[in-house]
Write an enzyme that holds these catalytic residues in place. Structure first.
Site, PDB file in Angstrom:
ATOM      1  N   ASP A   9       0.871  -1.170   0.000  1.00  0.00           N
ATOM      2  CA  ASP A   9       0.000   0.000   0.000  1.00  0.00           C
ATOM      3  C   ASP A   9       0.911   1.224   0.000  1.00  0.00           C
ATOM      4  O   ASP A   9       2.118   1.119   0.264  1.00  0.00           O
ATOM      5  CB  ASP A   9      -0.882  -0.032   1.251  1.00  0.00           C
ATOM      6  N   ASP A  11      -0.253   5.183   0.904  1.00  0.00           N
ATOM      7  CA  ASP A  11      -0.558   6.153   1.961  1.00  0.00           C
ATOM      8  C   ASP A  11      -0.676   5.448   3.308  1.00  0.00           C
ATOM      9  O   ASP A  11      -1.501   4.545   3.489  1.00  0.00           O
ATOM     10  CB  ASP A  11      -1.865   6.885   1.649  1.00  0.00           C
TER      11      ASP A  11
END
Length: 224
Positions: A9, A11
């Protein structure tokens, strides 16, 4: 030697972008004349695609209003990023660059990303941090349903030519973990992101990036 895929991922996992996300949300809701969500609520939707995020933050508003919020958010976020630069706007968490360099040097690993960002947003971030060529697969919100739908992970597996048993998803939110589980991929959570660790239900949780080689070795029963 089997190739394995490590999907990250972005953020809350690789970069700390919550400051600009919260500020852009504040600007968007203010522009529309809608009540600004609490910071905790904004943190809770980081990782979702913007259309889904706005519907969760403002369920009483119409789909048309949600679309207006998305466009206002994009304008504000791009303005903030242009003013500060991508690297300053979304700094890498400590040790992230070193971790990516070390994993990228391994012959047995491929690296990828699966993010709620747009293609444009991800490209700007990669350029700003000088990470061109690090990731072999880039899965973004433009081309997939929002997390936790498994489409991003399934596409990453297909692009890398790797099966679910030879992949792992690393993230900071329950959306990342649910997405990976739906694709039958192992999960590793990070505690410095935007969802409480207890909500992740990850197979492993890192104390820091230094833990990652050992966790990968345990996962695939290979030397660290």
């Amino acid at each position: 030697m089997s190739l394995r895929l490590v999907i990250f991922d972005v953020d809350g996992t690789l970069v700390d972008s919550q400051g600009d996300i919260a500020l852009a949300m504040h600007h968007a809701f203010t522009e529309l004349g809608a009540p600004v969500p609490e910071t905790a609520a904004i943190r809770s939707i980081i990782g979702l695609s913007l259309d889904v995020a706005m519907a969760r933050l403002a369920p009483a508003l119409t789909p048309r209003d949600h679309g207006a919020l998305v466009e206002a958010y994009k304008r504000s976020y791009m303005s903030l990023r242009a003013e500060a630069g991508a690297a300053q706007s979304s700094p890498l968490f400590p040790g992230t660059r070193e971790m990516l360099t070390a994993l990228g040097a391994r012959d047995d690993l491929l690296l990828g990303v699966a993010t709620g960002k747009s293609r444009r947003g991800l490209d700007k971030l990669i350029e700003g941090h000088g990470l061109e060529g690090v990731f072999v697969t880039h899965q973004v919100a433009d081309h997939h349903p929002s997390k936790p739908h498994p489409a991003m992970v399934l596409a990453a597996l297909a692009e890398a030519g790797v099966g679910p048993a030879d992949a792992v998803m690393i993230g900071d939110t329950s959306y990342d973990m649910e997405m990976a589980r739906a694709a039958k991929v192992a999960t590793i959570g990070v505690p410095w992101g935007y969802h409480p660790v207890a909500d992740l239900r990850a197979d492993h949780v890192l104390a820091g990036w230094d833990d990652l080689p050992a966790r990968l070795a345990e996962l695939w029963e290979v030397p660290a």
